[in-house]
Design an enzyme around this catalytic site. Structure first.
Site, PDB file in Angstrom:
ATOM      1  N   GLU A 145      -5.563   9.790   9.771  1.00  0.00           N
ATOM      2  CA  GLU A 145      -4.733   9.914   9.941  1.00  0.00           C
ATOM      3  C   GLU A 145      -3.980  10.441  11.313  1.00  0.00           C
ATOM      4  O   GLU A 145      -3.208  10.617  11.950  1.00  0.00           O
ATOM      5  CB  GLU A 145      -3.361   9.924   8.675  1.00  0.00           C
ATOM      6  CG  GLU A 145      -3.456   8.904   7.894  1.00  0.00           C
ATOM      7  CD  GLU A 145      -1.978   8.853   6.819  1.00  0.00           C
ATOM      8  OE1 GLU A 145      -1.435   9.493   6.508  1.00  0.00           O
ATOM      9  OE2 GLU A 145      -2.438   8.089   5.738  1.00  0.00           O
ATOM     10  N   CYS A 166     -11.242   3.527  -1.117  1.00  0.00           N
ATOM     11  CA  CYS A 166      -9.907   4.240   0.016  1.00  0.00           C
ATOM     12  C   CYS A 166     -10.107   3.051   0.871  1.00  0.00           C
ATOM     13  O   CYS A 166     -10.490   3.107   1.829  1.00  0.00           O
ATOM     14  CB  CYS A 166      -9.831   5.225   0.009  1.00  0.00           C
ATOM     15  SG  CYS A 166      -8.932   6.459   0.748  1.00  0.00           S
ATOM     16  N   ASP A 194       0.434  -1.156  -0.381  1.00  0.00           N
ATOM     17  CA  ASP A 194      -0.091  -0.155  -0.307  1.00  0.00           C
ATOM     18  C   ASP A 194       0.808   1.119   0.043  1.00  0.00           C
ATOM     19  O   ASP A 194       2.438   1.452   0.670  1.00  0.00           O
ATOM     20  CB  ASP A 194      -1.143  -0.075   1.599  1.00  0.00           C
ATOM     21  CG  ASP A 194      -1.426   1.419   1.655  1.00  0.00           C
ATOM     22  OD1 ASP A 194      -2.637   1.582   0.039  1.00  0.00           O
ATOM     23  OD2 ASP A 194      -1.744   1.836   2.457  1.00  0.00           O
ATOM     24  N   SER A 195       0.172   2.076  -0.412  1.00  0.00           N
ATOM     25  CA  SER A 195       1.196   3.087  -0.535  1.00  0.00           C
ATOM     26  C   SER A 195       1.421   3.774   1.033  1.00  0.00           C
ATOM     27  O   SER A 195       2.315   4.506   1.329  1.00  0.00           O
ATOM     28  CB  SER A 195       0.295   4.957  -0.582  1.00  0.00           C
ATOM     29  OG  SER A 195      -0.994   4.748  -0.109  1.00  0.00           O
ATOM     30  N   HIS A 204      -8.896   3.587   3.395  1.00  0.00           N
ATOM     31  CA  HIS A 204      -8.855   4.960   4.979  1.00  0.00           C
ATOM     32  C   HIS A 204     -10.669   4.973   5.026  1.00  0.00           C
ATOM     33  O   HIS A 204     -10.628   4.740   6.366  1.00  0.00           O
ATOM     34  CB  HIS A 204      -8.537   6.167   4.688  1.00  0.00           C
ATOM     35  CG  HIS A 204      -6.572   6.375   5.392  1.00  0.00           C
ATOM     36  ND1 HIS A 204      -5.767   5.655   4.251  1.00  0.00           N
ATOM     37  CD2 HIS A 204      -5.854   6.505   5.650  1.00  0.00           C
ATOM     38  CE1 HIS A 204      -4.652   5.620   4.706  1.00  0.00           C
ATOM     39  NE2 HIS A 204      -4.478   6.269   5.321  1.00  0.00           N
ATOM     40  N   CYS A 229      -3.963  -1.110  -1.997  1.00  0.00           N
ATOM     41  CA  CYS A 229      -3.616   0.368  -1.938  1.00  0.00           C
ATOM     42  C   CYS A 229      -5.446   1.146  -3.823  1.00  0.00           C
ATOM     43  O   CYS A 229      -4.946  -0.204  -4.432  1.00  0.00           O
ATOM     44  CB  CYS A 229      -3.015   1.558  -2.683  1.00  0.00           C
ATOM     45  SG  CYS A 229      -3.238   2.976  -2.783  1.00  0.00           S
TER      46      CYS A 229
HETATM   47  N1  DGL Z   1      -3.757   3.987   0.054  1.00  0.00           N
HETATM   48  C1  DGL Z   1      -4.459   4.909  -0.214  1.00  0.00           C
HETATM   49  C2  DGL Z   1      -5.689   4.761  -1.739  1.00  0.00           C
HETATM   50  O1  DGL Z   1      -6.457   3.695  -0.626  1.00  0.00           O
HETATM   51  C3  DGL Z   1      -4.730   6.380  -0.044  1.00  0.00           C
HETATM   52  C4  DGL Z   1      -4.191   7.001   0.654  1.00  0.00           C
HETATM   53  C5  DGL Z   1      -2.985   7.772  -0.680  1.00  0.00           C
HETATM   54  O2  DGL Z   1      -3.478   8.290  -0.555  1.00  0.00           O
HETATM   55  O3  DGL Z   1      -1.745   7.346  -0.865  1.00  0.00           O
HETATM   56  O4  DGL Z   1      -6.123   5.348  -2.062  1.00  0.00           O
END
Ligand code: DGL
Length: 263
Positions: A151, A183, A9-10, A185, A72
């Site tokens: 976050e 997403c 993931d990012s 989050h 992600c």
């Molecule tokens: N993991 C990213 C997503 O699911 C969210 C956080 C980011 O923008 O890197 O799109």
């Protein structure tokens, strides 16, 4: 550790997917990579997200993983369709299963999609929904402030509620009965999103479906582990303390992130 499932993931959000993988596949080892040095991906260009994704995949392949799960949504929307065919290892993104569930769930054929700017701009969800059912009307909205809210631990309260009301206005107006939380989050903001959209709207959280898909692929390929307890290893590209501090919120228990390259 045997051959593990690689997840990337990012940053920290992909732990929502790891949580489901552990629940549904307790015998599997998991190697996670969070690109905490370069998060967020949601505001980056397509070219950049593709480049970062390839680098993350190469890191996981070095750990000899048997499957890669792209947790992600931004990477799954923007990069996966382009890079998928360049690797032999099976890859699972988060879009398909969420789309399938949403198309199955909707009664009035109106689906809402929320995600980062990158995800919404790619229109990947919309395209996949239309492929499954061309009659579905899709209304999409980017919710860029949701990621920093989560976050920072702002999961409820007036500011987040007001922002949610503003972002979700077009979705509400469209009369959708199903919304994809596109997403990593957003599952943590479910109570606020539900408060704004009302109880009758079905919220689709793809983590559960993705874990099921991983299970199916491993079973098909004869790669499922049984009769053991899996281990997890967590790598990050920067700031392991920040990752470890946030991990509890996403995973439900604390974990220690290790700096990649420092192993
Ligand atoms: N993991 C990213 C997503 O699911 C969210 C956080 C980011 O923008 O890197 O799109």
């Amino acid at each position: 550790m045997g051959k593990a499932i690689g997840v990337f993931d990012s940053g920290v959000g992909g732990l929502t997917v790891v949580k489901e993988l552990i629940r549904q596949l307790p015998a599997e080892d998991i190697i996670y990579f969070g690109d905490t040095a370069r998060v967020p991906y949601g505001i980056k260009s397509k070219e950049t997200v593709i480049r970062f994704s390839i680098e993350n995949i190469l890191f996981l392949l070095k750990q000899e993983v048997k499957l890669i799960c792209i947790a992600c949504n931004t990477v799954s929307s923007v990069a996966l369709p382009i890079i998928q065919n360049h690797f032999k290892v099976p890859m699972v993104g988060v879009l398909e299963s969420g789309v399938r569930e949403a198309v199955y769930a909707t009664r009035n054929k109106r689906i809402g999609v929320i995600g980062t700017r990158g995800t919404i701009k790619s229109r990947a969800y919309e395209i996949q929904i239309k492929q499954l059912d061309p009659q579905v009307k899709v209304t999409a909205a980017a919710c860029p402030l949701f990621v920093p809210f989560v976050e920072e631990g702002w999961l409820s309260g007036r500011p987040v509620l007001e922002v949610a009301q503003s972002y979700l206005k077009p979705i509400k107006k469209a009369g959708v009965d199903t919304v994809i939380l596109g997403c990593t989050h957003y599952p943590l903001l479910k109570p606020v999103i539900r408060e704004v959209l009302g109880k009758k709207v079905t919220l689709i959280d793809s983590a559960k479906q993705v874990a099921m898909e991983v299970k199916n692929i491993l079973a098909q390929e004869g790669l499922l582990n049984k009769g053991r307890r899996g281990k997890q290893r967590f790598y990050v590209s920067d700031n392991p303390e920040w990752f470890s501090g946030l991990a509890k919120r996403f995973l439900g228990r604390p974990v220690r992130g290790k700096k990649s390259g420092a192993e």
